[in-house]
Design a protein around this motif. Structure first.
Motif, PDB file in Angstrom:
ATOM      1  N   VAL A  91       8.541 -53.110 -67.982  1.00  0.00           N
ATOM      2  CA  VAL A  91       9.299 -52.452 -68.881  1.00  0.00           C
ATOM      3  C   VAL A  91       8.709 -51.100 -68.591  1.00  0.00           C
ATOM      4  CG1 VAL A  91       9.743 -51.540 -71.254  1.00  0.00           C
ATOM      5  CG2 VAL A  91       9.717 -54.154 -70.558  1.00  0.00           C
ATOM      6  N   VAL A  92       7.595 -50.625 -68.855  1.00  0.00           N
ATOM      7  CA  VAL A  92       6.938 -49.225 -68.581  1.00  0.00           C
ATOM      8  C   VAL A  92       7.436 -48.777 -67.314  1.00  0.00           C
ATOM      9  CG1 VAL A  92       4.879 -47.686 -68.650  1.00  0.00           C
ATOM     10  CG2 VAL A  92       5.411 -49.532 -70.601  1.00  0.00           C
ATOM     11  N   ALA A  93       7.114 -49.428 -66.283  1.00  0.00           N
ATOM     12  CA  ALA A  93       7.289 -49.100 -64.768  1.00  0.00           C
ATOM     13  C   ALA A  93       8.654 -48.944 -64.471  1.00  0.00           C
ATOM     14  CB  ALA A  93       6.679 -50.216 -63.754  1.00  0.00           C
ATOM     15  N   TYR A  94       9.680 -49.900 -64.664  1.00  0.00           N
ATOM     16  CA  TYR A  94      11.169 -49.235 -64.732  1.00  0.00           C
ATOM     17  C   TYR A  94      11.746 -48.299 -65.442  1.00  0.00           C
ATOM     18  CZ  TYR A  94      11.739 -53.974 -62.129  1.00  0.00           C
ATOM     19  OH  TYR A  94      11.720 -54.809 -61.157  1.00  0.00           O
ATOM     20  N   ALA A  95      11.375 -48.271 -66.776  1.00  0.00           N
ATOM     21  CA  ALA A  95      11.644 -47.011 -67.485  1.00  0.00           C
ATOM     22  C   ALA A  95      11.256 -45.679 -66.820  1.00  0.00           C
ATOM     23  CB  ALA A  95      10.886 -46.929 -68.823  1.00  0.00           C
ATOM     24  N   ASN A  96       9.850 -45.627 -66.056  1.00  0.00           N
ATOM     25  CA  ASN A  96       9.503 -44.621 -65.570  1.00  0.00           C
ATOM     26  C   ASN A  96      10.190 -44.236 -64.175  1.00  0.00           C
ATOM     27  OD1 ASN A  96       7.036 -42.962 -66.874  1.00  0.00           O
ATOM     28  ND2 ASN A  96       6.860 -45.003 -67.265  1.00  0.00           N
ATOM     29  N   LEU A  97      10.730 -45.250 -63.756  1.00  0.00           N
ATOM     30  CA  LEU A  97      11.838 -45.014 -62.440  1.00  0.00           C
ATOM     31  C   LEU A  97      12.956 -45.052 -62.615  1.00  0.00           C
ATOM     32  CD1 LEU A  97       9.917 -47.956 -60.390  1.00  0.00           C
ATOM     33  CD2 LEU A  97       9.839 -45.529 -59.865  1.00  0.00           C
ATOM     34  N   GLY A  98      13.505 -44.818 -63.898  1.00  0.00           N
ATOM     35  CA  GLY A  98      14.932 -44.626 -64.336  1.00  0.00           C
ATOM     36  C   GLY A  98      15.569 -45.783 -64.076  1.00  0.00           C
ATOM     37  N   LEU A 127      12.805 -47.635 -75.091  1.00  0.00           N
ATOM     38  CA  LEU A 127      13.732 -47.580 -74.260  1.00  0.00           C
ATOM     39  C   LEU A 127      15.062 -46.933 -74.664  1.00  0.00           C
ATOM     40  CD1 LEU A 127      13.475 -51.273 -72.770  1.00  0.00           C
ATOM     41  CD2 LEU A 127      12.866 -49.050 -71.680  1.00  0.00           C
ATOM     42  N   ALA A 128      15.628 -46.834 -76.086  1.00  0.00           N
ATOM     43  CA  ALA A 128      16.801 -46.395 -76.453  1.00  0.00           C
ATOM     44  C   ALA A 128      16.337 -44.830 -76.251  1.00  0.00           C
ATOM     45  CB  ALA A 128      16.960 -46.552 -77.799  1.00  0.00           C
TER      46      ALA A 128
END
Length: 187
Positions: A91-98, A127-128
């Motif tokens: 979750v954190v990795a994908y969020a940081n990658l956009g 995430l929101a």
């Protein structure tokens, strides 16, 4: 590390993970040092454990590596708790990658693997906020805050969400709560 073919109480270790030798105890994120490692997955066909280094990768901005590492380890066969940790890491990795669709998908996977609801809601608020839906982030945060404050693993997401919302008082409140609960990510 112990020779698992002959484990006995009081047995001496044969190797040390995360340090260059048995006498060193400093934290780090190099090939010979680790910090905040939170999972070991075992392969029944191999007597050695595989250590999930993804939290170190997240801390140093190596998001793709964290995603690949958690998938590699997860394929080795992890228990439900470690599967949940792998989902949250992604979750954190994908969020940081956009890559927010993937981050939302991983939150769903973490819930399916047993993530507690207060932490899940704090991740949803995060995430929101990352997604730019600040009204939804505020709404979810208000509903989750009282329960999430009792969960050290949820506090990082509360801090990040408050930061996205420009809520300096919230950031300070959540950091104090994390320090009180000795959350290992607080430095």
């Amino acid at each position: 590390v112990y020779d698992v073919t002959t484990v006995a109480n009081g047995q001496a270790a044969v190797n040390v993970i995360g340090q260059p030798n048995f006498g060193d105890s400093s934290l780090g994120t190099s090939q010979q040092k680790m910090s905040a490692t939170n999972a070991i997955a075992l392969d029944p066909s191999d007597p050695w454990g595989y250590v999930v280094l993804a939290p170190n990768m997240i801390k140093t901005g190596r998001y793709r590596e964290a995603i690949e590492e958690t998938w590699r380890i997860q394929r080795k066969g992890m228990g439900p708790f470690y599967q949940m940790v792998a989902h949250v890491t992604r979750v954190v990795a994908y969020a940081n990658l956009g890559e927010l669709a993937s981050a939302w998908h991983e939150l769903h996977g973490a819930r399916g693997a047993g993530l507690d609801e207060p932490t899940a809601l704090s991740i949803e608020a995060y995430l929101a906020a990352v997604d730019g839906d600040l009204d939804r982030a505020r709404e979810v945060l208000q509903g989750a805050e009282s329960k999430a404050l009792r969960h050290p693993e949820a506090l990082w997401f509360l801090v990040e969400t408050a930061g996205y919302l420009g809520d300096a008082a919230g950031v300070a409140r959540y950091l104090r709560a994390a320090e009180e609960r000795k959350a290992d990510w607080v430095t």
